[in-house]
Design an enzyme around this catalytic site. Structure first.
Site, PDB file in Angstrom:
ATOM      1  N   SER A 129      38.017  46.210  47.612  1.00 25.74           N
ATOM      2  CA  SER A 129      37.618  47.022  46.327  1.00 25.74           C
ATOM      3  C   SER A 129      37.716  48.443  46.551  1.00 25.74           C
ATOM      4  O   SER A 129      37.220  49.129  47.306  1.00 25.74           O
ATOM      5  CB  SER A 129      36.330  46.742  45.922  1.00 25.74           C
ATOM      6  OG  SER A 129      36.137  47.667  44.804  1.00 25.74           O
ATOM      7  N   HIS A 163      41.303  44.846  44.608  1.00 31.42           N
ATOM      8  CA  HIS A 163      40.496  44.640  43.420  1.00 31.42           C
ATOM      9  C   HIS A 163      40.280  46.003  42.981  1.00 31.42           C
ATOM     10  O   HIS A 163      39.868  47.209  43.666  1.00 31.42           O
ATOM     11  CB  HIS A 163      39.137  44.053  43.776  1.00 31.42           C
ATOM     12  CG  HIS A 163      38.121  43.999  42.838  1.00 31.42           C
ATOM     13  ND1 HIS A 163      38.254  42.803  41.895  1.00 31.42           N
ATOM     14  CD2 HIS A 163      37.077  44.688  42.464  1.00 31.42           C
ATOM     15  CE1 HIS A 163      37.334  42.815  41.237  1.00 31.42           C
ATOM     16  NE2 HIS A 163      36.451  44.071  41.383  1.00 31.42           N
ATOM     17  N   ASP A 221      38.610  48.527  40.079  1.00 30.51           N
ATOM     18  CA  ASP A 221      37.406  48.355  39.121  1.00 30.51           C
ATOM     19  C   ASP A 221      37.562  49.533  38.121  1.00 30.51           C
ATOM     20  O   ASP A 221      37.336  50.612  38.644  1.00 30.51           O
ATOM     21  CB  ASP A 221      35.942  48.658  39.928  1.00 30.51           C
ATOM     22  CG  ASP A 221      35.706  47.596  41.026  1.00 30.51           C
ATOM     23  OD1 ASP A 221      35.406  46.321  40.148  1.00 30.51           O
ATOM     24  OD2 ASP A 221      35.771  47.678  42.274  1.00 30.51           O
ATOM     25  N   MET A 278      35.851  51.369  34.951  1.00 30.67           N
ATOM     26  CA  MET A 278      34.685  51.491  34.190  1.00 30.67           C
ATOM     27  C   MET A 278      34.695  52.562  33.245  1.00 30.67           C
ATOM     28  O   MET A 278      35.365  53.517  33.463  1.00 30.67           O
ATOM     29  CB  MET A 278      33.837  51.769  35.396  1.00 30.67           C
ATOM     30  CG  MET A 278      33.405  50.791  36.533  1.00 30.67           C
ATOM     31  SD  MET A 278      32.132  51.155  37.676  1.00 30.67           S
ATOM     32  CE  MET A 278      32.365  50.084  38.795  1.00 30.67           C
ATOM     33  N   HIS A 287      39.468  44.495  37.318  1.00 32.96           N
ATOM     34  CA  HIS A 287      38.289  44.195  36.885  1.00 32.96           C
ATOM     35  C   HIS A 287      37.828  45.196  35.742  1.00 32.96           C
ATOM     36  O   HIS A 287      37.526  46.319  35.951  1.00 32.96           O
ATOM     37  CB  HIS A 287      37.183  43.941  38.017  1.00 32.96           C
ATOM     38  CG  HIS A 287      35.942  43.871  37.737  1.00 32.96           C
ATOM     39  ND1 HIS A 287      35.031  43.825  38.468  1.00 32.96           N
ATOM     40  CD2 HIS A 287      35.390  43.493  36.639  1.00 32.96           C
ATOM     41  CE1 HIS A 287      33.857  43.537  38.091  1.00 32.96           C
ATOM     42  NE2 HIS A 287      34.001  43.190  36.670  1.00 32.96           N
ATOM     43  N   MET A 295      35.467  46.643  33.390  1.00 31.85           N
ATOM     44  CA  MET A 295      33.949  46.646  33.218  1.00 31.85           C
ATOM     45  C   MET A 295      34.147  47.820  31.820  1.00 31.85           C
ATOM     46  O   MET A 295      33.546  48.918  32.033  1.00 31.85           O
ATOM     47  CB  MET A 295      33.236  47.380  34.386  1.00 31.85           C
ATOM     48  CG  MET A 295      32.932  46.267  35.344  1.00 31.85           C
ATOM     49  SD  MET A 295      32.490  46.704  36.957  1.00 31.85           S
ATOM     50  CE  MET A 295      34.154  47.039  37.389  1.00 31.85           C
ATOM     51  N   MET A 320      29.512  37.888  39.253  1.00 33.83           N
ATOM     52  CA  MET A 320      28.901  39.289  39.518  1.00 33.83           C
ATOM     53  C   MET A 320      27.771  38.787  40.675  1.00 33.83           C
ATOM     54  O   MET A 320      26.788  38.106  39.845  1.00 33.83           O
ATOM     55  CB  MET A 320      28.648  40.105  38.700  1.00 33.83           C
ATOM     56  CG  MET A 320      29.849  40.882  37.740  1.00 33.83           C
ATOM     57  SD  MET A 320      31.089  41.715  38.930  1.00 33.83           S
ATOM     58  CE  MET A 320      30.041  42.663  39.700  1.00 33.83           C
ATOM     59  N   ASP A 350      31.883  39.070  43.621  1.00 37.85           N
ATOM     60  CA  ASP A 350      31.825  40.629  43.435  1.00 37.85           C
ATOM     61  C   ASP A 350      30.734  41.184  43.560  1.00 37.85           C
ATOM     62  O   ASP A 350      29.851  41.160  42.968  1.00 37.85           O
ATOM     63  CB  ASP A 350      32.829  40.947  42.390  1.00 37.85           C
ATOM     64  CG  ASP A 350      32.984  42.504  42.240  1.00 37.85           C
ATOM     65  OD1 ASP A 350      32.665  43.375  43.296  1.00 37.85           O
ATOM     66  OD2 ASP A 350      33.562  42.846  40.935  1.00 37.85           O
TER      67      ASP A 350
END
Ligand code: DX5
Ligand code: ZN
Length: 224
Positions: free
Chosen positions: A7, A32, A34, A36, A65, A67, A136, A174
């Site tokens: 990640s 990966h 992330d 957000m 991913h 979020m 998660m 994760d």
């Protein structure tokens, strides 16, 4: 085969290309990413321009991913930026079925994510067509948190449901994964293992990925 997904959240963003090269040399085949928004989770990371730059810098698969609130509004943008898979949270999708179908209609893999306090039953109705499930094992928002042990029971439950339904979607995990707890997590049934701080805060990220792959290989042989 079990995959280790570094990640980039814990990478040095001023040296992203080198960080990617090092984990690629360590044998990673997926990254990966992330995303957000500061609303769904109490942190802000990056959006499509960064994904686009990463896409241009590597041939590795990009696992995005999301979020963010209203992920359905941004799916096409992330697909155009180069995502190979996109996962959305059960907790952010009022129309989960439609959002997952929207991702698949773009020709990429669609994943559903559940937070630590969300039970497996909450995604029962999409298990038969989803491409992967992300569990998660920390509350989303930050790297470097402690693995929540109860998550193992959810992986086991998902693995059981997968078998009962005759399905084969990968189970992704994760948060808080490291060289110490990896084997137990793989034995419980996880297939895609996200690792951020344990990889990028180590002395040699490439070597750490390699060690994780090796541990995962050994653990797969003695799965429960
Ligand atoms: C947390 C992110 C994770 C994070 C994991 O909300 O979804 O992908 O990078 O970091 P570690 O492996 O350090 O727990
Ligand atoms: Zn993540």
């Amino acid at each position: 085969m079990v995959q280790i997904l570094p990640s980039l959240l814990s990478a040095d963003f001023a040296r992203l290309a080198q960080e990617i090269t090092s984990v690629e040399a360590g044998g990673a085949s997926m990254l990966h990413l992330d995303v957000m928004d500061g609303h769904f989770v109490p942190n802000i990371t990056f959006g499509t321009p960064v994904v686009e730059s990463i896409r241009a810098a590597t041939d590795l698969k990009l696992d995005v991913h999301l979020m963010i609130e209203h992920p359905e509004r941004f799916i096409r943008d992330f697909v155009r930026a180069g995502a190979d898979s996109i996962s959305v949270h059960r907790e952010t999708c009022a129309h989960l079925h439609g959002t997952l179908r929207m991702i698949q209609a773009e020709g990429i893999l669609a994943g559903v994510v559940i937070n630590p306090a969300t039970p497996v039953i909450a995604i029962e109705e999409v298990l038969d067509f989803v491409d992967f499930v992300l569990v998660m094992s920390v509350n989303p928002g930050f790297g470097g948190q402690q693995f929540i042990p109860r998550t193992l029971a959810k992986i086991l439950e998902l693995q059981r449901r997968r078998r009962e339904l005759g399905l084969n979607f990968p189970i992704e995990i994760d948060g808080g994964v490291n060289l110490q707890n990896l084997a137990e997590i793989v034995r419980a049934g996880a297939d895609w293992i996200v690792a951020g701080s344990s990889v990028f805060h180590s002395d040699d990220p490439g070597l750490t990925v390699r060690q994780m792959q090796e541990l995962a290989r050994e653990a797969t042989a003695i799965r429960v």
